[in-house]
Design a protein around this motif. Structure first.
Motif, PDB file in Angstrom:
ATOM      1  N   UNK A 143       0.836  -1.205   0.000  1.00 48.39           N
ATOM      2  CA  UNK A 143       0.000   0.000   0.000  1.00 48.39           C
ATOM      3  C   UNK A 143       0.870   1.254   0.000  1.00 48.39           C
ATOM      4  N   UNK A 144       1.904   1.269   0.841  1.00 55.34           N
ATOM      5  CA  UNK A 144       2.808   2.416   0.880  1.00 55.34           C
ATOM      6  C   UNK A 144       3.465   2.636  -0.472  1.00 55.34           C
ATOM      7  N   UNK A 145       3.807   1.543  -1.154  1.00 55.09           N
ATOM      8  CA  UNK A 145       4.404   1.652  -2.488  1.00 55.09           C
ATOM      9  C   UNK A 145       3.412   2.247  -3.482  1.00 55.09           C
ATOM     10  N   UNK A 146       2.147   1.828  -3.402  1.00 55.06           N
ATOM     11  CA  UNK A 146       1.112   2.373  -4.290  1.00 55.06           C
ATOM     12  C   UNK A 146       0.910   3.866  -4.034  1.00 55.06           C
ATOM     13  N   UNK A 147       0.940   4.253  -2.762  1.00 53.26           N
ATOM     14  CA  UNK A 147       0.783   5.672  -2.423  1.00 53.26           C
ATOM     15  C   UNK A 147       1.924   6.488  -3.015  1.00 53.26           C
ATOM     16  N   UNK A 148       3.166   5.985  -2.882  1.00 59.73           N
ATOM     17  CA  UNK A 148       4.307   6.703  -3.440  1.00 59.73           C
ATOM     18  C   UNK A 148       4.235   6.768  -4.965  1.00 59.73           C
ATOM     19  N   UNK A 149       3.768   5.698  -5.571  1.00 59.91           N
ATOM     20  CA  UNK A 149       3.745   5.618  -7.040  1.00 59.91           C
ATOM     21  C   UNK A 149       2.628   6.462  -7.654  1.00 59.91           C
ATOM     22  N   UNK A 150       1.445   6.419  -7.026  1.00 60.01           N
ATOM     23  CA  UNK A 150       0.268   7.060  -7.619  1.00 60.01           C
ATOM     24  C   UNK A 150      -0.112   8.352  -6.897  1.00 60.01           C
ATOM     25  N   UNK A 151       0.134   8.379  -5.575  1.00 59.24           N
ATOM     26  CA  UNK A 151      -0.310   9.526  -4.788  1.00 59.24           C
ATOM     27  C   UNK A 151      -1.705   9.311  -4.226  1.00 59.24           C
ATOM     28  N   UNK A 152      -2.117  10.235  -3.361  1.00 58.23           N
ATOM     29  CA  UNK A 152      -3.418  10.151  -2.710  1.00 58.23           C
ATOM     30  C   UNK A 152      -4.173  11.449  -2.942  1.00 58.23           C
ATOM     31  N   UNK A 153      -5.437  11.338  -3.264  1.00 60.55           N
ATOM     32  CA  UNK A 153      -6.255  12.532  -3.434  1.00 60.55           C
ATOM     33  C   UNK A 153      -7.450  12.483  -2.502  1.00 60.55           C
ATOM     34  N   UNK A 154      -7.874  13.652  -2.038  1.00 56.62           N
ATOM     35  CA  UNK A 154      -9.061  13.763  -1.194  1.00 56.62           C
ATOM     36  C   UNK A 154     -10.273  14.056  -2.067  1.00 56.62           C
ATOM     37  N   UNK A 155     -11.430  13.573  -1.644  1.00 52.47           N
ATOM     38  CA  UNK A 155     -12.660  13.894  -2.362  1.00 52.47           C
ATOM     39  C   UNK A 155     -12.971  15.372  -2.151  1.00 52.47           C
ATOM     40  N   UNK A 156     -13.101  16.162  -3.220  1.00 51.23           N
ATOM     41  CA  UNK A 156     -13.376  17.593  -3.058  1.00 51.23           C
ATOM     42  C   UNK A 156     -14.634  17.879  -2.249  1.00 51.23           C
ATOM     43  N   UNK A 157     -15.677  17.077  -2.435  1.00 49.22           N
ATOM     44  CA  UNK A 157     -16.917  17.301  -1.680  1.00 49.22           C
ATOM     45  C   UNK A 157     -16.705  17.077  -0.191  1.00 49.22           C
ATOM     46  N   UNK A 158     -15.848  16.126   0.151  1.00 46.40           N
ATOM     47  CA  UNK A 158     -15.571  15.860   1.568  1.00 46.40           C
ATOM     48  C   UNK A 158     -14.763  16.994   2.181  1.00 46.40           C
ATOM     49  N   UNK A 159     -13.793  17.503   1.432  1.00 46.24           N
ATOM     50  CA  UNK A 159     -13.001  18.633   1.921  1.00 46.24           C
ATOM     51  C   UNK A 159     -13.892  19.852   2.144  1.00 46.24           C
ATOM     52  N   UNK A 160     -14.814  20.111   1.219  1.00 48.59           N
ATOM     53  CA  UNK A 160     -15.739  21.240   1.375  1.00 48.59           C
ATOM     54  C   UNK A 160     -16.586  21.083   2.632  1.00 48.59           C
ATOM     55  N   UNK A 161     -17.085  19.862   2.865  1.00 50.14           N
ATOM     56  CA  UNK A 161     -17.903  19.629   4.053  1.00 50.14           C
ATOM     57  C   UNK A 161     -17.088  19.807   5.321  1.00 50.14           C
ATOM     58  N   UNK A 162     -15.883  19.278   5.355  1.00 48.19           N
ATOM     59  CA  UNK A 162     -15.026  19.408   6.535  1.00 48.19           C
ATOM     60  C   UNK A 162     -14.747  20.874   6.848  1.00 48.19           C
ATOM     61  N   UNK A 163     -14.441  21.649   5.835  1.00 44.75           N
ATOM     62  CA  UNK A 163     -14.176  23.070   6.062  1.00 44.75           C
ATOM     63  C   UNK A 163     -15.426  23.789   6.557  1.00 44.75           C
ATOM     64  N   UNK A 164     -16.578  23.432   6.013  1.00 52.02           N
ATOM     65  CA  UNK A 164     -17.827  24.066   6.431  1.00 52.02           C
ATOM     66  C   UNK A 164     -18.156  23.720   7.879  1.00 52.02           C
ATOM     67  N   UNK A 165     -17.972  22.449   8.237  1.00 49.73           N
ATOM     68  CA  UNK A 165     -18.237  22.039   9.621  1.00 49.73           C
ATOM     69  C   UNK A 165     -17.310  22.757  10.591  1.00 49.73           C
ATOM     70  N   UNK A 166     -16.029  22.833  10.247  1.00 48.76           N
ATOM     71  CA  UNK A 166     -15.077  23.522  11.118  1.00 48.76           C
ATOM     72  C   UNK A 166     -15.433  24.990  11.277  1.00 48.76           C
TER      73      UNK A 166
END
Length: 280
Positions: free
Chosen positions: A130-153
């Motif tokens: 899994x760590x190798x896949x993360x290094x190779x491809x990277x990780x992205x956050x769901x934009x809708x989830x980030x928007x909700x988290x910021x709104x809740x905060x």
């Protein structure tokens, strides 16, 4: 049809699972699981004197072998079914045990023989993949989830990230969203505290303890069946399931109050930014 609503006048905090909720890592996890079990089953087959088979026809050949009365090849780890059944939301070790048990294989947790495969060695191999896949491809956050988290905060809701596996903080950092959470609790904390894996609610309760809030005033947002069930066992309210694999009925049976396909469907009510500013 009314939109599902989070009533913030009844909430002090929200606990978010990571996979399929905040970060788009399900495919990375699933690929790592498949690599781990493919190599394990090949090694096991060679020791038993069986030739390797292609993934595409292995299940059919296993059935043919069984009908012929010969040595049966073990069906491989299939996506997405086996990932959702045995791994999603669980610790790596629990995922290993679940899949192997379903295939009629037993491995020990410890071995006195150097090089002998155990549940921990397979779990470590999966985590390394899994760590190798993360290094190779990277990780992205769901934009809708980030928007909700910021709104809740912004509305004064405290936030925690909860993960059954280790490496929660590193994963959030890789996705560039570590600053969105007040608390991060993961499998490393569970091991130190002796907390059982989900569906036991212990890890969720530890997060509320660190936030200083009550489960009754804390939402759980999860993309796994065991995460939803853990929320139900811990008397959290509300429990929101993020269903990206058409399993709404299963989520409701495990205790979800609301099931959404994406967090854009959630509507926030109460405690506006203006109200918070007025009380400062």
């Amino acid at each position: 049809m009314n939109s599902p609503t989070l009533h913030l006048d009844r909430l002090d905090a929200a606990l978010f699972g990571l996979d399929d909720v905040v970060v788009d890592t399900a495919l990375l996890h699933a690929t790592a699981w498949q690599r781990t079990f493919d190599s394990f089953l090949r090694r096991r087959g060679r020791r038993a004197g069986l030739s390797s088979t292609d993934r595409a026809d292995s299940a059919g050949r296993a059935a043919d072998d069984a009908e012929a009365g010969g040595e049966t090849r073990i069906p491989p780890f299939e996506l997405p079914g086996d990932y959702l059944r045995y791994a999603a939301g669980r610790t790596t070790a629990e995922g290993v045990r679940g899949f192997l048990t379903a295939r009629g294989i037993t491995l020990a947790d410890h071995s006195a023989e150097p090089g002998e495969e155990t549940v921990p060695t397979l779990a470590d191999h999966k985590d390394a993949c899994f760590a190798e896949e993360v290094r190779r491809i990277g990780v992205s956050a769901y934009p809708s989830s980030v928007d909700l988290l910021r709104d809740l905060a912004a509305r004064g809701v405290r936030l925690a990230a909860v993960a059954g596996d280790r490496g929660c903080e590193q994963l959030l950092a890789a996705a560039g969203i570590a600053d969105l959470f007040d608390v991060c609790v993961d499998g490393g904390d569970a091991a130190l505290l002796g907390v059982p894996p989900q569906p036991d609610p212990g890890l969720l309760l530890e997060a509320t303890h660190r936030l200083g809030v009550s489960p009754r005033r804390t939402a759980v947002v999860s993309g796994s069946l065991v995460g939803v069930e853990a929320g139900w066992h811990g008397c959290f309210e509300p429990i929101v399931a993020v269903d990206r694999y058409a399993r709404a009925e299963d989520f409701y049976r495990r205790g979800a109050h609301v099931v959404v396909r994406d967090l854009t469907e959630l509507v926030l009510s109460g405690r506006s930014r203006q109200e918070l500013l007025a009380h400062r």
